[in-house]
Design an enzyme around this catalytic site. Structure first.
Site, PDB file in Angstrom:
ATOM      1  N   GLY A 187       0.723  -1.316  -0.275  1.00 18.34           N
ATOM      2  CA  GLY A 187      -0.070   0.092   0.031  1.00 18.34           C
ATOM      3  C   GLY A 187       0.775   1.188  -0.092  1.00 18.34           C
ATOM      4  O   GLY A 187       0.419   2.188   0.009  1.00 18.34           O
ATOM      5  N   ASP A 236      -0.538   8.410  -6.843  1.00 21.27           N
ATOM      6  CA  ASP A 236       0.719   7.915  -6.862  1.00 21.27           C
ATOM      7  C   ASP A 236       1.804   8.275  -7.338  1.00 21.27           C
ATOM      8  O   ASP A 236       3.071   8.606  -6.900  1.00 21.27           O
ATOM      9  CB  ASP A 236       0.696   6.104  -6.881  1.00 21.27           C
ATOM     10  CG  ASP A 236      -0.500   5.636  -5.898  1.00 21.27           C
ATOM     11  OD1 ASP A 236      -0.863   6.215  -5.172  1.00 21.27           O
ATOM     12  OD2 ASP A 236      -0.796   4.502  -6.357  1.00 21.27           O
TER      13      ASP A 236
END
Length: 548
Positions: A187, A236
């Site tokens: 994660g 991200d």
């Protein structure tokens, strides 16, 4: 604007890592990968590309809906040592990729220009369905994800952007050695870090680094990661590329990518605080479970946007596929300049979110309570969309594979809008603290406010986004009992890491409590334990170290 800055290229490690303390800790990893590259390939690397992982402090599963989020780069990263191949007979653009981790076997592959005389094999033609139909071909098979797929994904974008068939220029053969400290499936976005580092490596060796800004690299890396089967929203990649030390990034994606550094107040509070990441050790690869997890959430929110638009009387074309953010903007009456939407300022966006929340009850299936099935069957969802089945399938299902018996339109929309509001409130708390800190230390109430928003975010992840899992929930519970101001899952979910806000003087006791209480940590100690629980500070973004 941070996204418009050039990609940093450094010639010393101190400059690349930003400060002497960090350089002293990390120098051995950089030296090790450079020395091992020389042993394996017979020459020193020309470059080392670095891309950090990230921890998302708040704002999960809303970036692909085009709402803002608040991630920060972490110190853990992917390093790729690279250089032109030492093999004189190497085919144009051929790649020899190796990994310092022995469980990842060496790979060699060659991109194929589709209009070349060499025909594709039957196996290649079948695999081609898993990548974008463009000028160059690489066999990325999303059905069986492998470590080198992320390397190939980064290469794809460089090939198709800078080496069109009409050009006589061809990519150079490259040797590449990878090492990483971002745990896979944790994660912390190891996948995005791999793709960003790969993209940088191929840009560097082919002398194309000067052609891109940070924002363009983010967009390129987003598209590249989609080649492995994940419809990434860009958070991200933006965090890995644009982040700055001591700050989180308030990243917005509508009407264009914008990244605003937000100074975190935790080091100016009394007591001071840090963020602690804890790996649940439940591996969650976004690509592997995409059709029932990540990509399903993307489709549910997109269909939810259309259904909400119908309830709000926002007109849409049949073939449009707007996000919830776009529908909200139209409902609020945003203006367009020369055909392009303009962004609502944050205060107006906050007011708009508060205004739309009651309207979401129109998405709840009539007559169903919280303990009943709130999802829609495929037939019900198509009917609520107002489209006929053929058009619906073309707009929402032809480009992605999903699998579900019920589609949770109401729950996903509720999570998106409430989570987006929490991000704005977290940002506002940080900005207020920055203004107040000029007079001295900040009160502990700042930490409690931030922690409360993190706690509420995790509740929403469990109840409405449904992207947590029992192990992550257990880690969050233990973290709160151990004294965290707030704790939540971070990343796509279904495993991976939690992030907790913890008083700096209590970090050791906090880690000891988690190590003693969380079952999966029972037999871990020393370095193994440090790999799964660690305090982190915001890191600088991606860069390239030039060695020649």
């Amino acid at each position: 604007m941070a996204a418009e800055l050039p990609i940093p290229i450094f010639t010393t490690l101190n400059d690349a890592l930003g400060d002497l303390q960090t350089a002293a800790v990390q120098a051995s990893r950089w030296n090790d990968v450079a020395e091992e590259f020389e042993k394996r390939f017979g020459k020193k690397p020309a470059y080392i590309a670095r891309a950090p992982g990230r921890v998302n402090l708040i704002g999960e599963h809303i970036d692909y809906v085009l709402f803002g989020c608040l991630p920060a780069a972490v110190e853990q990263d992917i390093l790729m040592a690279c250089g032109p191949s030492s093999q004189a007979s190497g085919s144009p653009g051929s790649v020899t990729a190796q990994n310092l981790n022995p469980k990842y076997t060496p790979k060699t592959f060659v991109p194929i220009l589709k209009d070349a005389t060499m025909p594709l094999t039957t196996e290649q033609k079948e695999a081609e369905g898993s990548v974008h139909p463009e000028s160059w071909y690489l066999d990325i098979d999303k059905r069986e994800l492998r470590w080198e797929s992320y390397v190939k994904a980064g290469y794809y974008g460089v090939l198709n952007r800078f080496f069109p068939p009409s050009s006589s220029e061809r990519p150079v053969p490259i040797d590449l050695l990878v090492t990483g400290s971002v745990p896979a499936g944790s994660g912390l976005s190891s996948s995005a870090a791999m793709v960003v580092a790969s993209t940088l490596s191929f840009l560097a060796v082919n002398n194309k680094l000067g052609n891109l800004t940070k924002g363009q690299l983010v967009e390129m890396a987003m598209e590249n990661e989609r080649r492995v089967g994940v419809n990434s929203g860009g958070m991200d990649q933006a965090a890995s590329v644009i982040s700055t030390p001591s700050s989180a990034l308030y990243i917005t994606f509508f009407p264009f990518l914008h990244a605003e550094p937000i100074l975190l107040p935790v080091l100016r509070t009394n007591p001071r605080a840090v963020f602690v990441c804890a790996n649940s050790l439940v591996v969650s690869d976004k690509a592997v479970g995409a059709k029932t997890h990540y990509n399903l959430r993307v489709v549910e929110t997109l269909v939810g946007a259309r259904i909400l638009a119908r309830h709000l009387n926002v007109p849409l074309q049949a073939t449009e596929r707007p996000t919830l953010r776009q529908v909200l903007g139209r409902w609020l009456g945003y203006k367009e300049v020369k055909g392009q939407p303009t962004e609502l300022d944050t205060d107006k966006l906050k007011a708009g979110l508060e205004k739309v929340l009651p309207e979401l009850e129109k998405l709840r299936p009539a007559g169903r309570g919280d303990n009943e099935e709130l999802g829609l069957t495929m037939e019900e969802m198509i009917r609520e969309s107002g489209l006929d089945e053929a058009v619906f399938n073309e707009v929402y299902l032809s480009w992605v594979e999903v699998e579900a018996t019920h589609f949770q339109i109401y729950k996903r929309a509720k999570h998106v809008f409430e989570e987006s509001l929490r991000v704005i409130e977290f940002r506002a708390a940080c900005l207020r603290a920055a203004d107040a800190s000029r007079g001295g230390d900040l009160p502990e109430s700042v930490l409690r406010e931030l922690g409360g928003l993190m706690d509420a975010s995790h509740v929403s992840a469990c109840k409405f986004c449904e992207n947590s899992c029992p192990e992550v929930d257990e880690l969050v519970r233990i973290a709160k009992e151990a004294g965290a101001y707030g704790s939540r899952l971070t990343g796509a979910g279904w495993g991976g890491c939690t992030v907790s806000l913890v008083a700096e003087d209590k970090v050791d006791a906090f880690i000891e409590r988690l190590a003693a209480t969380y079952p999966a940590y029972k037999d871990l100690e020393g370095e193994a334990l440090k790999q799964v629980i660690f305090a982190t500070k915001p890191s600088s973004g991606a860069c390239v170290l030039k060695l020649e």
